[in-house]
Design a protein around this motif. Structure first.
Motif, short mmCIF file in Angstrom:
data_model
loop_
_atom_site.label_atom_id
_atom_site.label_comp_id
_atom_site.label_asym_id
_atom_site.label_seq_id
_atom_site.Cartn_x
_atom_site.Cartn_y
_atom_site.Cartn_z
N GLU A 158 44.47 -20.74 56.69
CA GLU A 158 43.23 -20.58 57.48
C GLU A 158 43.50 -20.84 58.96
O GLU A 158 43.07 -20.05 59.82
N ASP A 159 44.22 -21.90 59.27
CA ASP A 159 44.56 -22.21 60.67
C ASP A 159 45.29 -21.06 61.34
O ASP A 159 45.03 -20.73 62.49
N LEU A 160 46.26 -20.51 60.61
CA LEU A 160 47.09 -19.46 61.19
C LEU A 160 46.29 -18.17 61.37
O LEU A 160 46.54 -17.39 62.28
N LEU A 161 45.33 -17.93 60.47
CA LEU A 161 44.55 -16.68 60.56
C LEU A 161 43.45 -16.76 61.62
O LEU A 161 42.99 -15.73 62.11
N ARG A 162 43.05 -17.99 61.96
CA ARG A 162 41.86 -18.14 62.81
C ARG A 162 41.94 -17.34 64.12
O ARG A 162 41.05 -16.53 64.38
N PRO A 163 43.00 -17.51 64.92
CA PRO A 163 43.03 -16.75 66.18
C PRO A 163 43.02 -15.24 65.95
O PRO A 163 42.41 -14.49 66.71
N ALA A 164 43.68 -14.80 64.88
CA ALA A 164 43.76 -13.36 64.61
C ALA A 164 42.39 -12.82 64.20
O ALA A 164 42.01 -11.71 64.57
#
Ligand code: HEM
Length: 396
Positions: free
Chosen positions: A115-121
């Motif tokens: 989730e953290d890694l997808l957030r900016p995307a």
């Protein structure tokens, strides 16, 4: 096909046509550099279950190749290169850290990391899945398994890749130089982490320190195991996330199916592993003469089993070239077989399910580059994309 050569450019791009030739015409094939290539599922399983197809000779090959020094001592202690009894001793020490009950603590960490890694995307509607999700996820998971902090992931990832590049037939003199430089810093880092640790707890560092105290594992074996697990644990998962997502993007009907049915995530991951595995081959060296399919393989011959080919064997799978996430799950060869079956398979599946499930849920997910724009890393045993740009509808 005259002599199969997995380092040839066209094979690296798409090995599957050559695999089909081998499966059909020459299932035990004498290829480039006098190496034997075994492609059929049944033969691959037989080889992986037979101790005469051993690893010690392979260890010698790589330690000679990297030359004297610390790198060679670390490579010499890698669990993957040991035969019995050392292999079983090391597997016995590290095995408990890989059990589903020990790994349960990592499940919420992996979900939160995705989730953290997808957030900016999510806000942008575009991302390179390889660089922005697959690599950082896989690296953090393996650091979690070991009990090392994630703040160190950039340096650890860099050292690990530099060391990994030395263990490839295509390694250049510059790769070797960088690998030797990296291992010195990497080993220092591991030594410092060990000095700061106690031998209680469920993570792998704690287990290994306890084993060291009981005389079951040397200090060099601990450093070697940390280095190896970081490398094998993250390159494989990172590549498999990319390969799996690309299979789904290339089969939009299957991606649609998955989007509508989260219960298909587990079988979809199995199909991604079968269809385009991150680890394409495993190597052995014979300790005795052996006959296979009427071919006489000599003592000391090098034998490569092709998991990528076995997974497409028509004797084993119906419609082997069809990507079908609803097929009856038949285990593939992607995690190997026998006494060296992948220790990290549960951890890998956990990450693949979480990552591919979340990616499939992105609205209108599609490739953001033409197929010609995709390239594979220049590796022989591993298959992984250098980048995988995707686009989707950004969140409001
Ligand atoms: C062994 C594949 C993830 C740790 C293996 C083998 C394969 C494999 C094919 C057998 C090697 C042989 O027979 O020579 C994969 C794939 C992965 C993955 C495709 C991801 C999709 C991981 C992870 C870890 C890991 C996350 C965790 C650190 C190991 C270890 C062995 C192994 C320690 C050696 C077992 C032994 O020698 O007894 N893996 N692996 N793998 N794998 Fe994995």
């Amino acid at each position: 096909v005259t002599a199969f050569d997995p380092t040839a450019d066209d094979v690296r791009r798409d090995p599957y046509p050559s695999y089909h030739w081998l499966l059909r015409h020459d299932p035990v094939h004498r290829g480039a550099h006098h190496v034997w290539y075994v492609s059929r599922f049944g033969d691959v399983r037989a080889v992986l279950g037979d101790e005469r197809f051993a690893r010690t000779g392979i260890r010698q090959f790589w330690t000679d190749l990297v030359g004297p020094g610390l790198l060679s001592r670390i490579v010499g202690d890698i669990i993957l290169f040991q035969d019995e009894p050392d292999h079983g001793r090391l597997r016995g020490v590290v095995g408990p850290a890989f059990s589903p009950s020990a790994l349960r603590r990592l499940e919420p960490v992996i979900a939160a990391t995705v989730e953290d890694l997808l957030r900016p995307a999510r806000a942008r509607g575009t991302m390179d899945v390889v660089a922005e999700l697959a690599y950082p996820l896989a690296l953090r998971a393996v650091l979690g398994l070991l009990g090392l902090p994630d703040g160190d992931e950039d340096a650890v990832g860099r050292w690990s890749r530099a060391v990994g590049r030395t263990l490839d037939r295509g390694a250049s003199a510059e790769d070797m130089r960088q690998g030797h430089a990296a291992i010195a810093e990497f080993a220092d880092y591991v030594e410092q982490a060990l000095a700061a640790r106690r031998d209680d707890g469920e993570d792998l560092l704690a287990l290994m320190l306890a084993a060291h105290r009981r005389g079951l594992m040397s200090r060099n074996e601990i450093v070697s195991t940390v280095v190896t697990f970081i490398f094998t644990g993250h390159e494989t998962v990172a590549s498999q996330v990319g390969n799996g997502l690309l299979s789904l993007l290339n089969h939009p009907d299957q991606l649609d199916l998955l989007r509508g049915a989260p219960q298909l995530v587990a079988p979809a991951v199995e199909e991604c592993l079968r269809y385009d595995p991150a680890v394409q081959s495993n190597t052995r060296q014979l300790t005795a003469d052996v006959e296979l399919h009427g071919r006489l393989l000599g003592r000391h011959d090098v034998v490569v089993v092709l998991a990528g080919a076995a997974n497409r064997d028509p004797l084993r799978y119906d419609r082997p070239d069809e990507f079908d996430i609803r097929r009856d799950p038949i285990p593939s060869m992607s995690f190997g077989a026998g006494m060296r079956y992948c220790l990290g398979s549960y951890l890998a599946r956990l990450q693949l399910r979480t990552a591919l499930g979340a990616l499939a849920g992105l609205p209108d997910l599609r490739p953001a580059t033409a197929p010609e724009g995709l390239t594979y890393q220049p590796r022989t045993m591993f298959r992984g994309l250098t980048r995988l740009p995707v686009a989707f509808t950004p969140a409001g």
